[in-house]
Write an enzyme that holds these catalytic residues in place. Structure first.
Site, PDB file in Angstrom:
ATOM      1  N   SER A 140      32.529  40.560 -56.484  1.00 45.70           N
ATOM      2  CA  SER A 140      32.361  40.614 -57.941  1.00 45.70           C
ATOM      3  C   SER A 140      32.915  41.911 -58.514  1.00 45.70           C
ATOM      4  O   SER A 140      33.007  42.941 -57.825  1.00 45.70           O
ATOM      5  CB  SER A 140      30.876  40.505 -58.310  1.00 45.70           C
ATOM      6  OG  SER A 140      30.331  39.281 -57.875  1.00 45.70           O
TER       7      SER A 140
HETATM    8  N1  SAH Z   1      27.536  39.240 -53.992  1.00 44.79           N
HETATM    9  C1  SAH Z   1      28.869  38.945 -53.524  1.00 44.79           C
HETATM   10  C2  SAH Z   1      29.576  37.983 -54.456  1.00 44.79           C
HETATM   11  C3  SAH Z   1      30.319  36.956 -53.681  1.00 44.79           C
HETATM   12  S1  SAH Z   1      30.924  35.577 -54.652  1.00 44.79           S
HETATM   13  C4  SAH Z   1      29.663  40.233 -53.333  1.00 44.79           C
HETATM   14  O1  SAH Z   1      29.236  41.281 -53.831  1.00 44.79           O
HETATM   15  O2  SAH Z   1      30.708  40.207 -52.655  1.00 44.79           O
HETATM   16  C5  SAH Z   1      29.616  34.418 -54.501  1.00 44.79           C
HETATM   17  C6  SAH Z   1      29.178  34.044 -53.106  1.00 44.79           C
HETATM   18  O3  SAH Z   1      28.202  32.994 -53.244  1.00 44.79           O
HETATM   19  C7  SAH Z   1      30.268  33.471 -52.206  1.00 44.79           C
HETATM   20  O4  SAH Z   1      30.277  34.199 -51.005  1.00 44.79           O
HETATM   21  C8  SAH Z   1      29.841  32.019 -51.973  1.00 44.79           C
HETATM   22  O5  SAH Z   1      30.181  31.514 -50.700  1.00 44.79           O
HETATM   23  C9  SAH Z   1      28.326  32.108 -52.159  1.00 44.79           C
HETATM   24  N2  SAH Z   1      27.662  30.856 -52.485  1.00 44.79           N
HETATM   25  C10 SAH Z   1      28.109  29.836 -53.269  1.00 44.79           C
HETATM   26  N3  SAH Z   1      27.185  28.856 -53.337  1.00 44.79           N
HETATM   27  C11 SAH Z   1      26.109  29.264 -52.579  1.00 44.79           C
HETATM   28  C12 SAH Z   1      24.839  28.693 -52.263  1.00 44.79           C
HETATM   29  N4  SAH Z   1      24.473  27.493 -52.703  1.00 44.79           N
HETATM   30  N5  SAH Z   1      24.006  29.394 -51.474  1.00 44.79           N
HETATM   31  C13 SAH Z   1      24.357  30.628 -50.993  1.00 44.79           C
HETATM   32  N6  SAH Z   1      25.538  31.214 -51.264  1.00 44.79           N
HETATM   33  C14 SAH Z   1      26.408  30.537 -52.050  1.00 44.79           C
END
Ligand code: SAH
Length: 213
Positions: free
Chosen positions: A64
């Protein structure tokens, strides 16, 4: 895996940018200043680590934008020792920011590749979440509930009921809600059955998907 003076200098500038964009919480700014974001990025993007933008990580996901991480963390209202559940571990950057703030962190990721990578990576930097879980965040984490705060880092088409149910009274759920564009939404549990809802503008996230992969 190095954190140089150059990186530290770039982080200081990033913190100044975030202040200008309205982030005021000192703990949040200190945490952003402390976490070496460049080490959480794929090597091709390291030069951009301290630009206020989202970048690709493995499995078609993104780390993000720093402003988004800072804003969500500020809205979560984290205090030392708070028990926090994160949905969407991804690179682990947001996890690290929460740990810097003294939170006890549980984090769920549905992509096995990312889960395994981040599980190995965070301890190398000295970051020790209480538990990283490979699973589906829509269900929350009943076994460890209730939480002082829950933060969702992917765009949710609707608000999953279990996440509201797993908050302590006084606890907050910070969740971007919407299909193409998301409205940053905060639910505060005011008693057993009541929640107060507030909205904080538009953001864009990768989607919160159902089931593990
Ligand atoms: N907090 C992360 C943001 C990653 S983007 C960072 O700082 O890098 C969002 C993430 O949510 C992705 O890795 C994706 O695989 C995950 N995601 C999507 N749907 C999900 C779900 N139902 N349960 C858990 N994780 C999920």
């Amino acid at each position: 895996m190095k954190d140089t003076f150059t990186h530290q200098g770039m982080r200081k500038r990033l913190v100044e940018t975030l202040k200008k964009k309205g982030i005021a919480n000192k703990g949040v700014l200190q945490a952003i200043n402390a976490v070496p974001r460049h080490l959480f990025m794929d090597s091709g993007f390291v030069d951009h680590a301290y630009v206020d933008k989202a970048f690709p990580i493995a499995a078609d996901q993104t780390i993000s934008q720093p402003y988004t991480v800072a804003r969500q963390t500020e809205l979560l209202d984290v205090e030392r020792g708070d028990k926090i559940l994160e949905i969407g571990t991804g690179s682990g950057y947001q996890t690290a920011v929460l740990l810097e703030m003294g939170a006890v962190v549980y984090s769920i990721e549905r992509q096995n590749e990312l889960f395994k990578r981040t599980n190995r990576f965070l301890p190398k930097l000295g970051y020790r979440p209480k538990k990283l879980i490979f699973g589906d965040g829509y269900a929350g984490l009943e076994a460890e509930a209730p939480f002082d705060g829950i933060i969702v880092t992917a765009g949710a088409p609707f608000v999953p009921k279990p996440l509201l149910a797993q908050l302590k009274v006084g606890g907050k759920l910070v969740i971007p809600v919407g299909e193409n564009v998301q409205i940053m939404t905060v639910f505060t549990r005011t008693d057993d059955t009541e929640f107060e809802k507030e909205e904080f503008g538009e953001f864009r996230f990768v989607p919160l998907l159902e089931d593990k992969e």
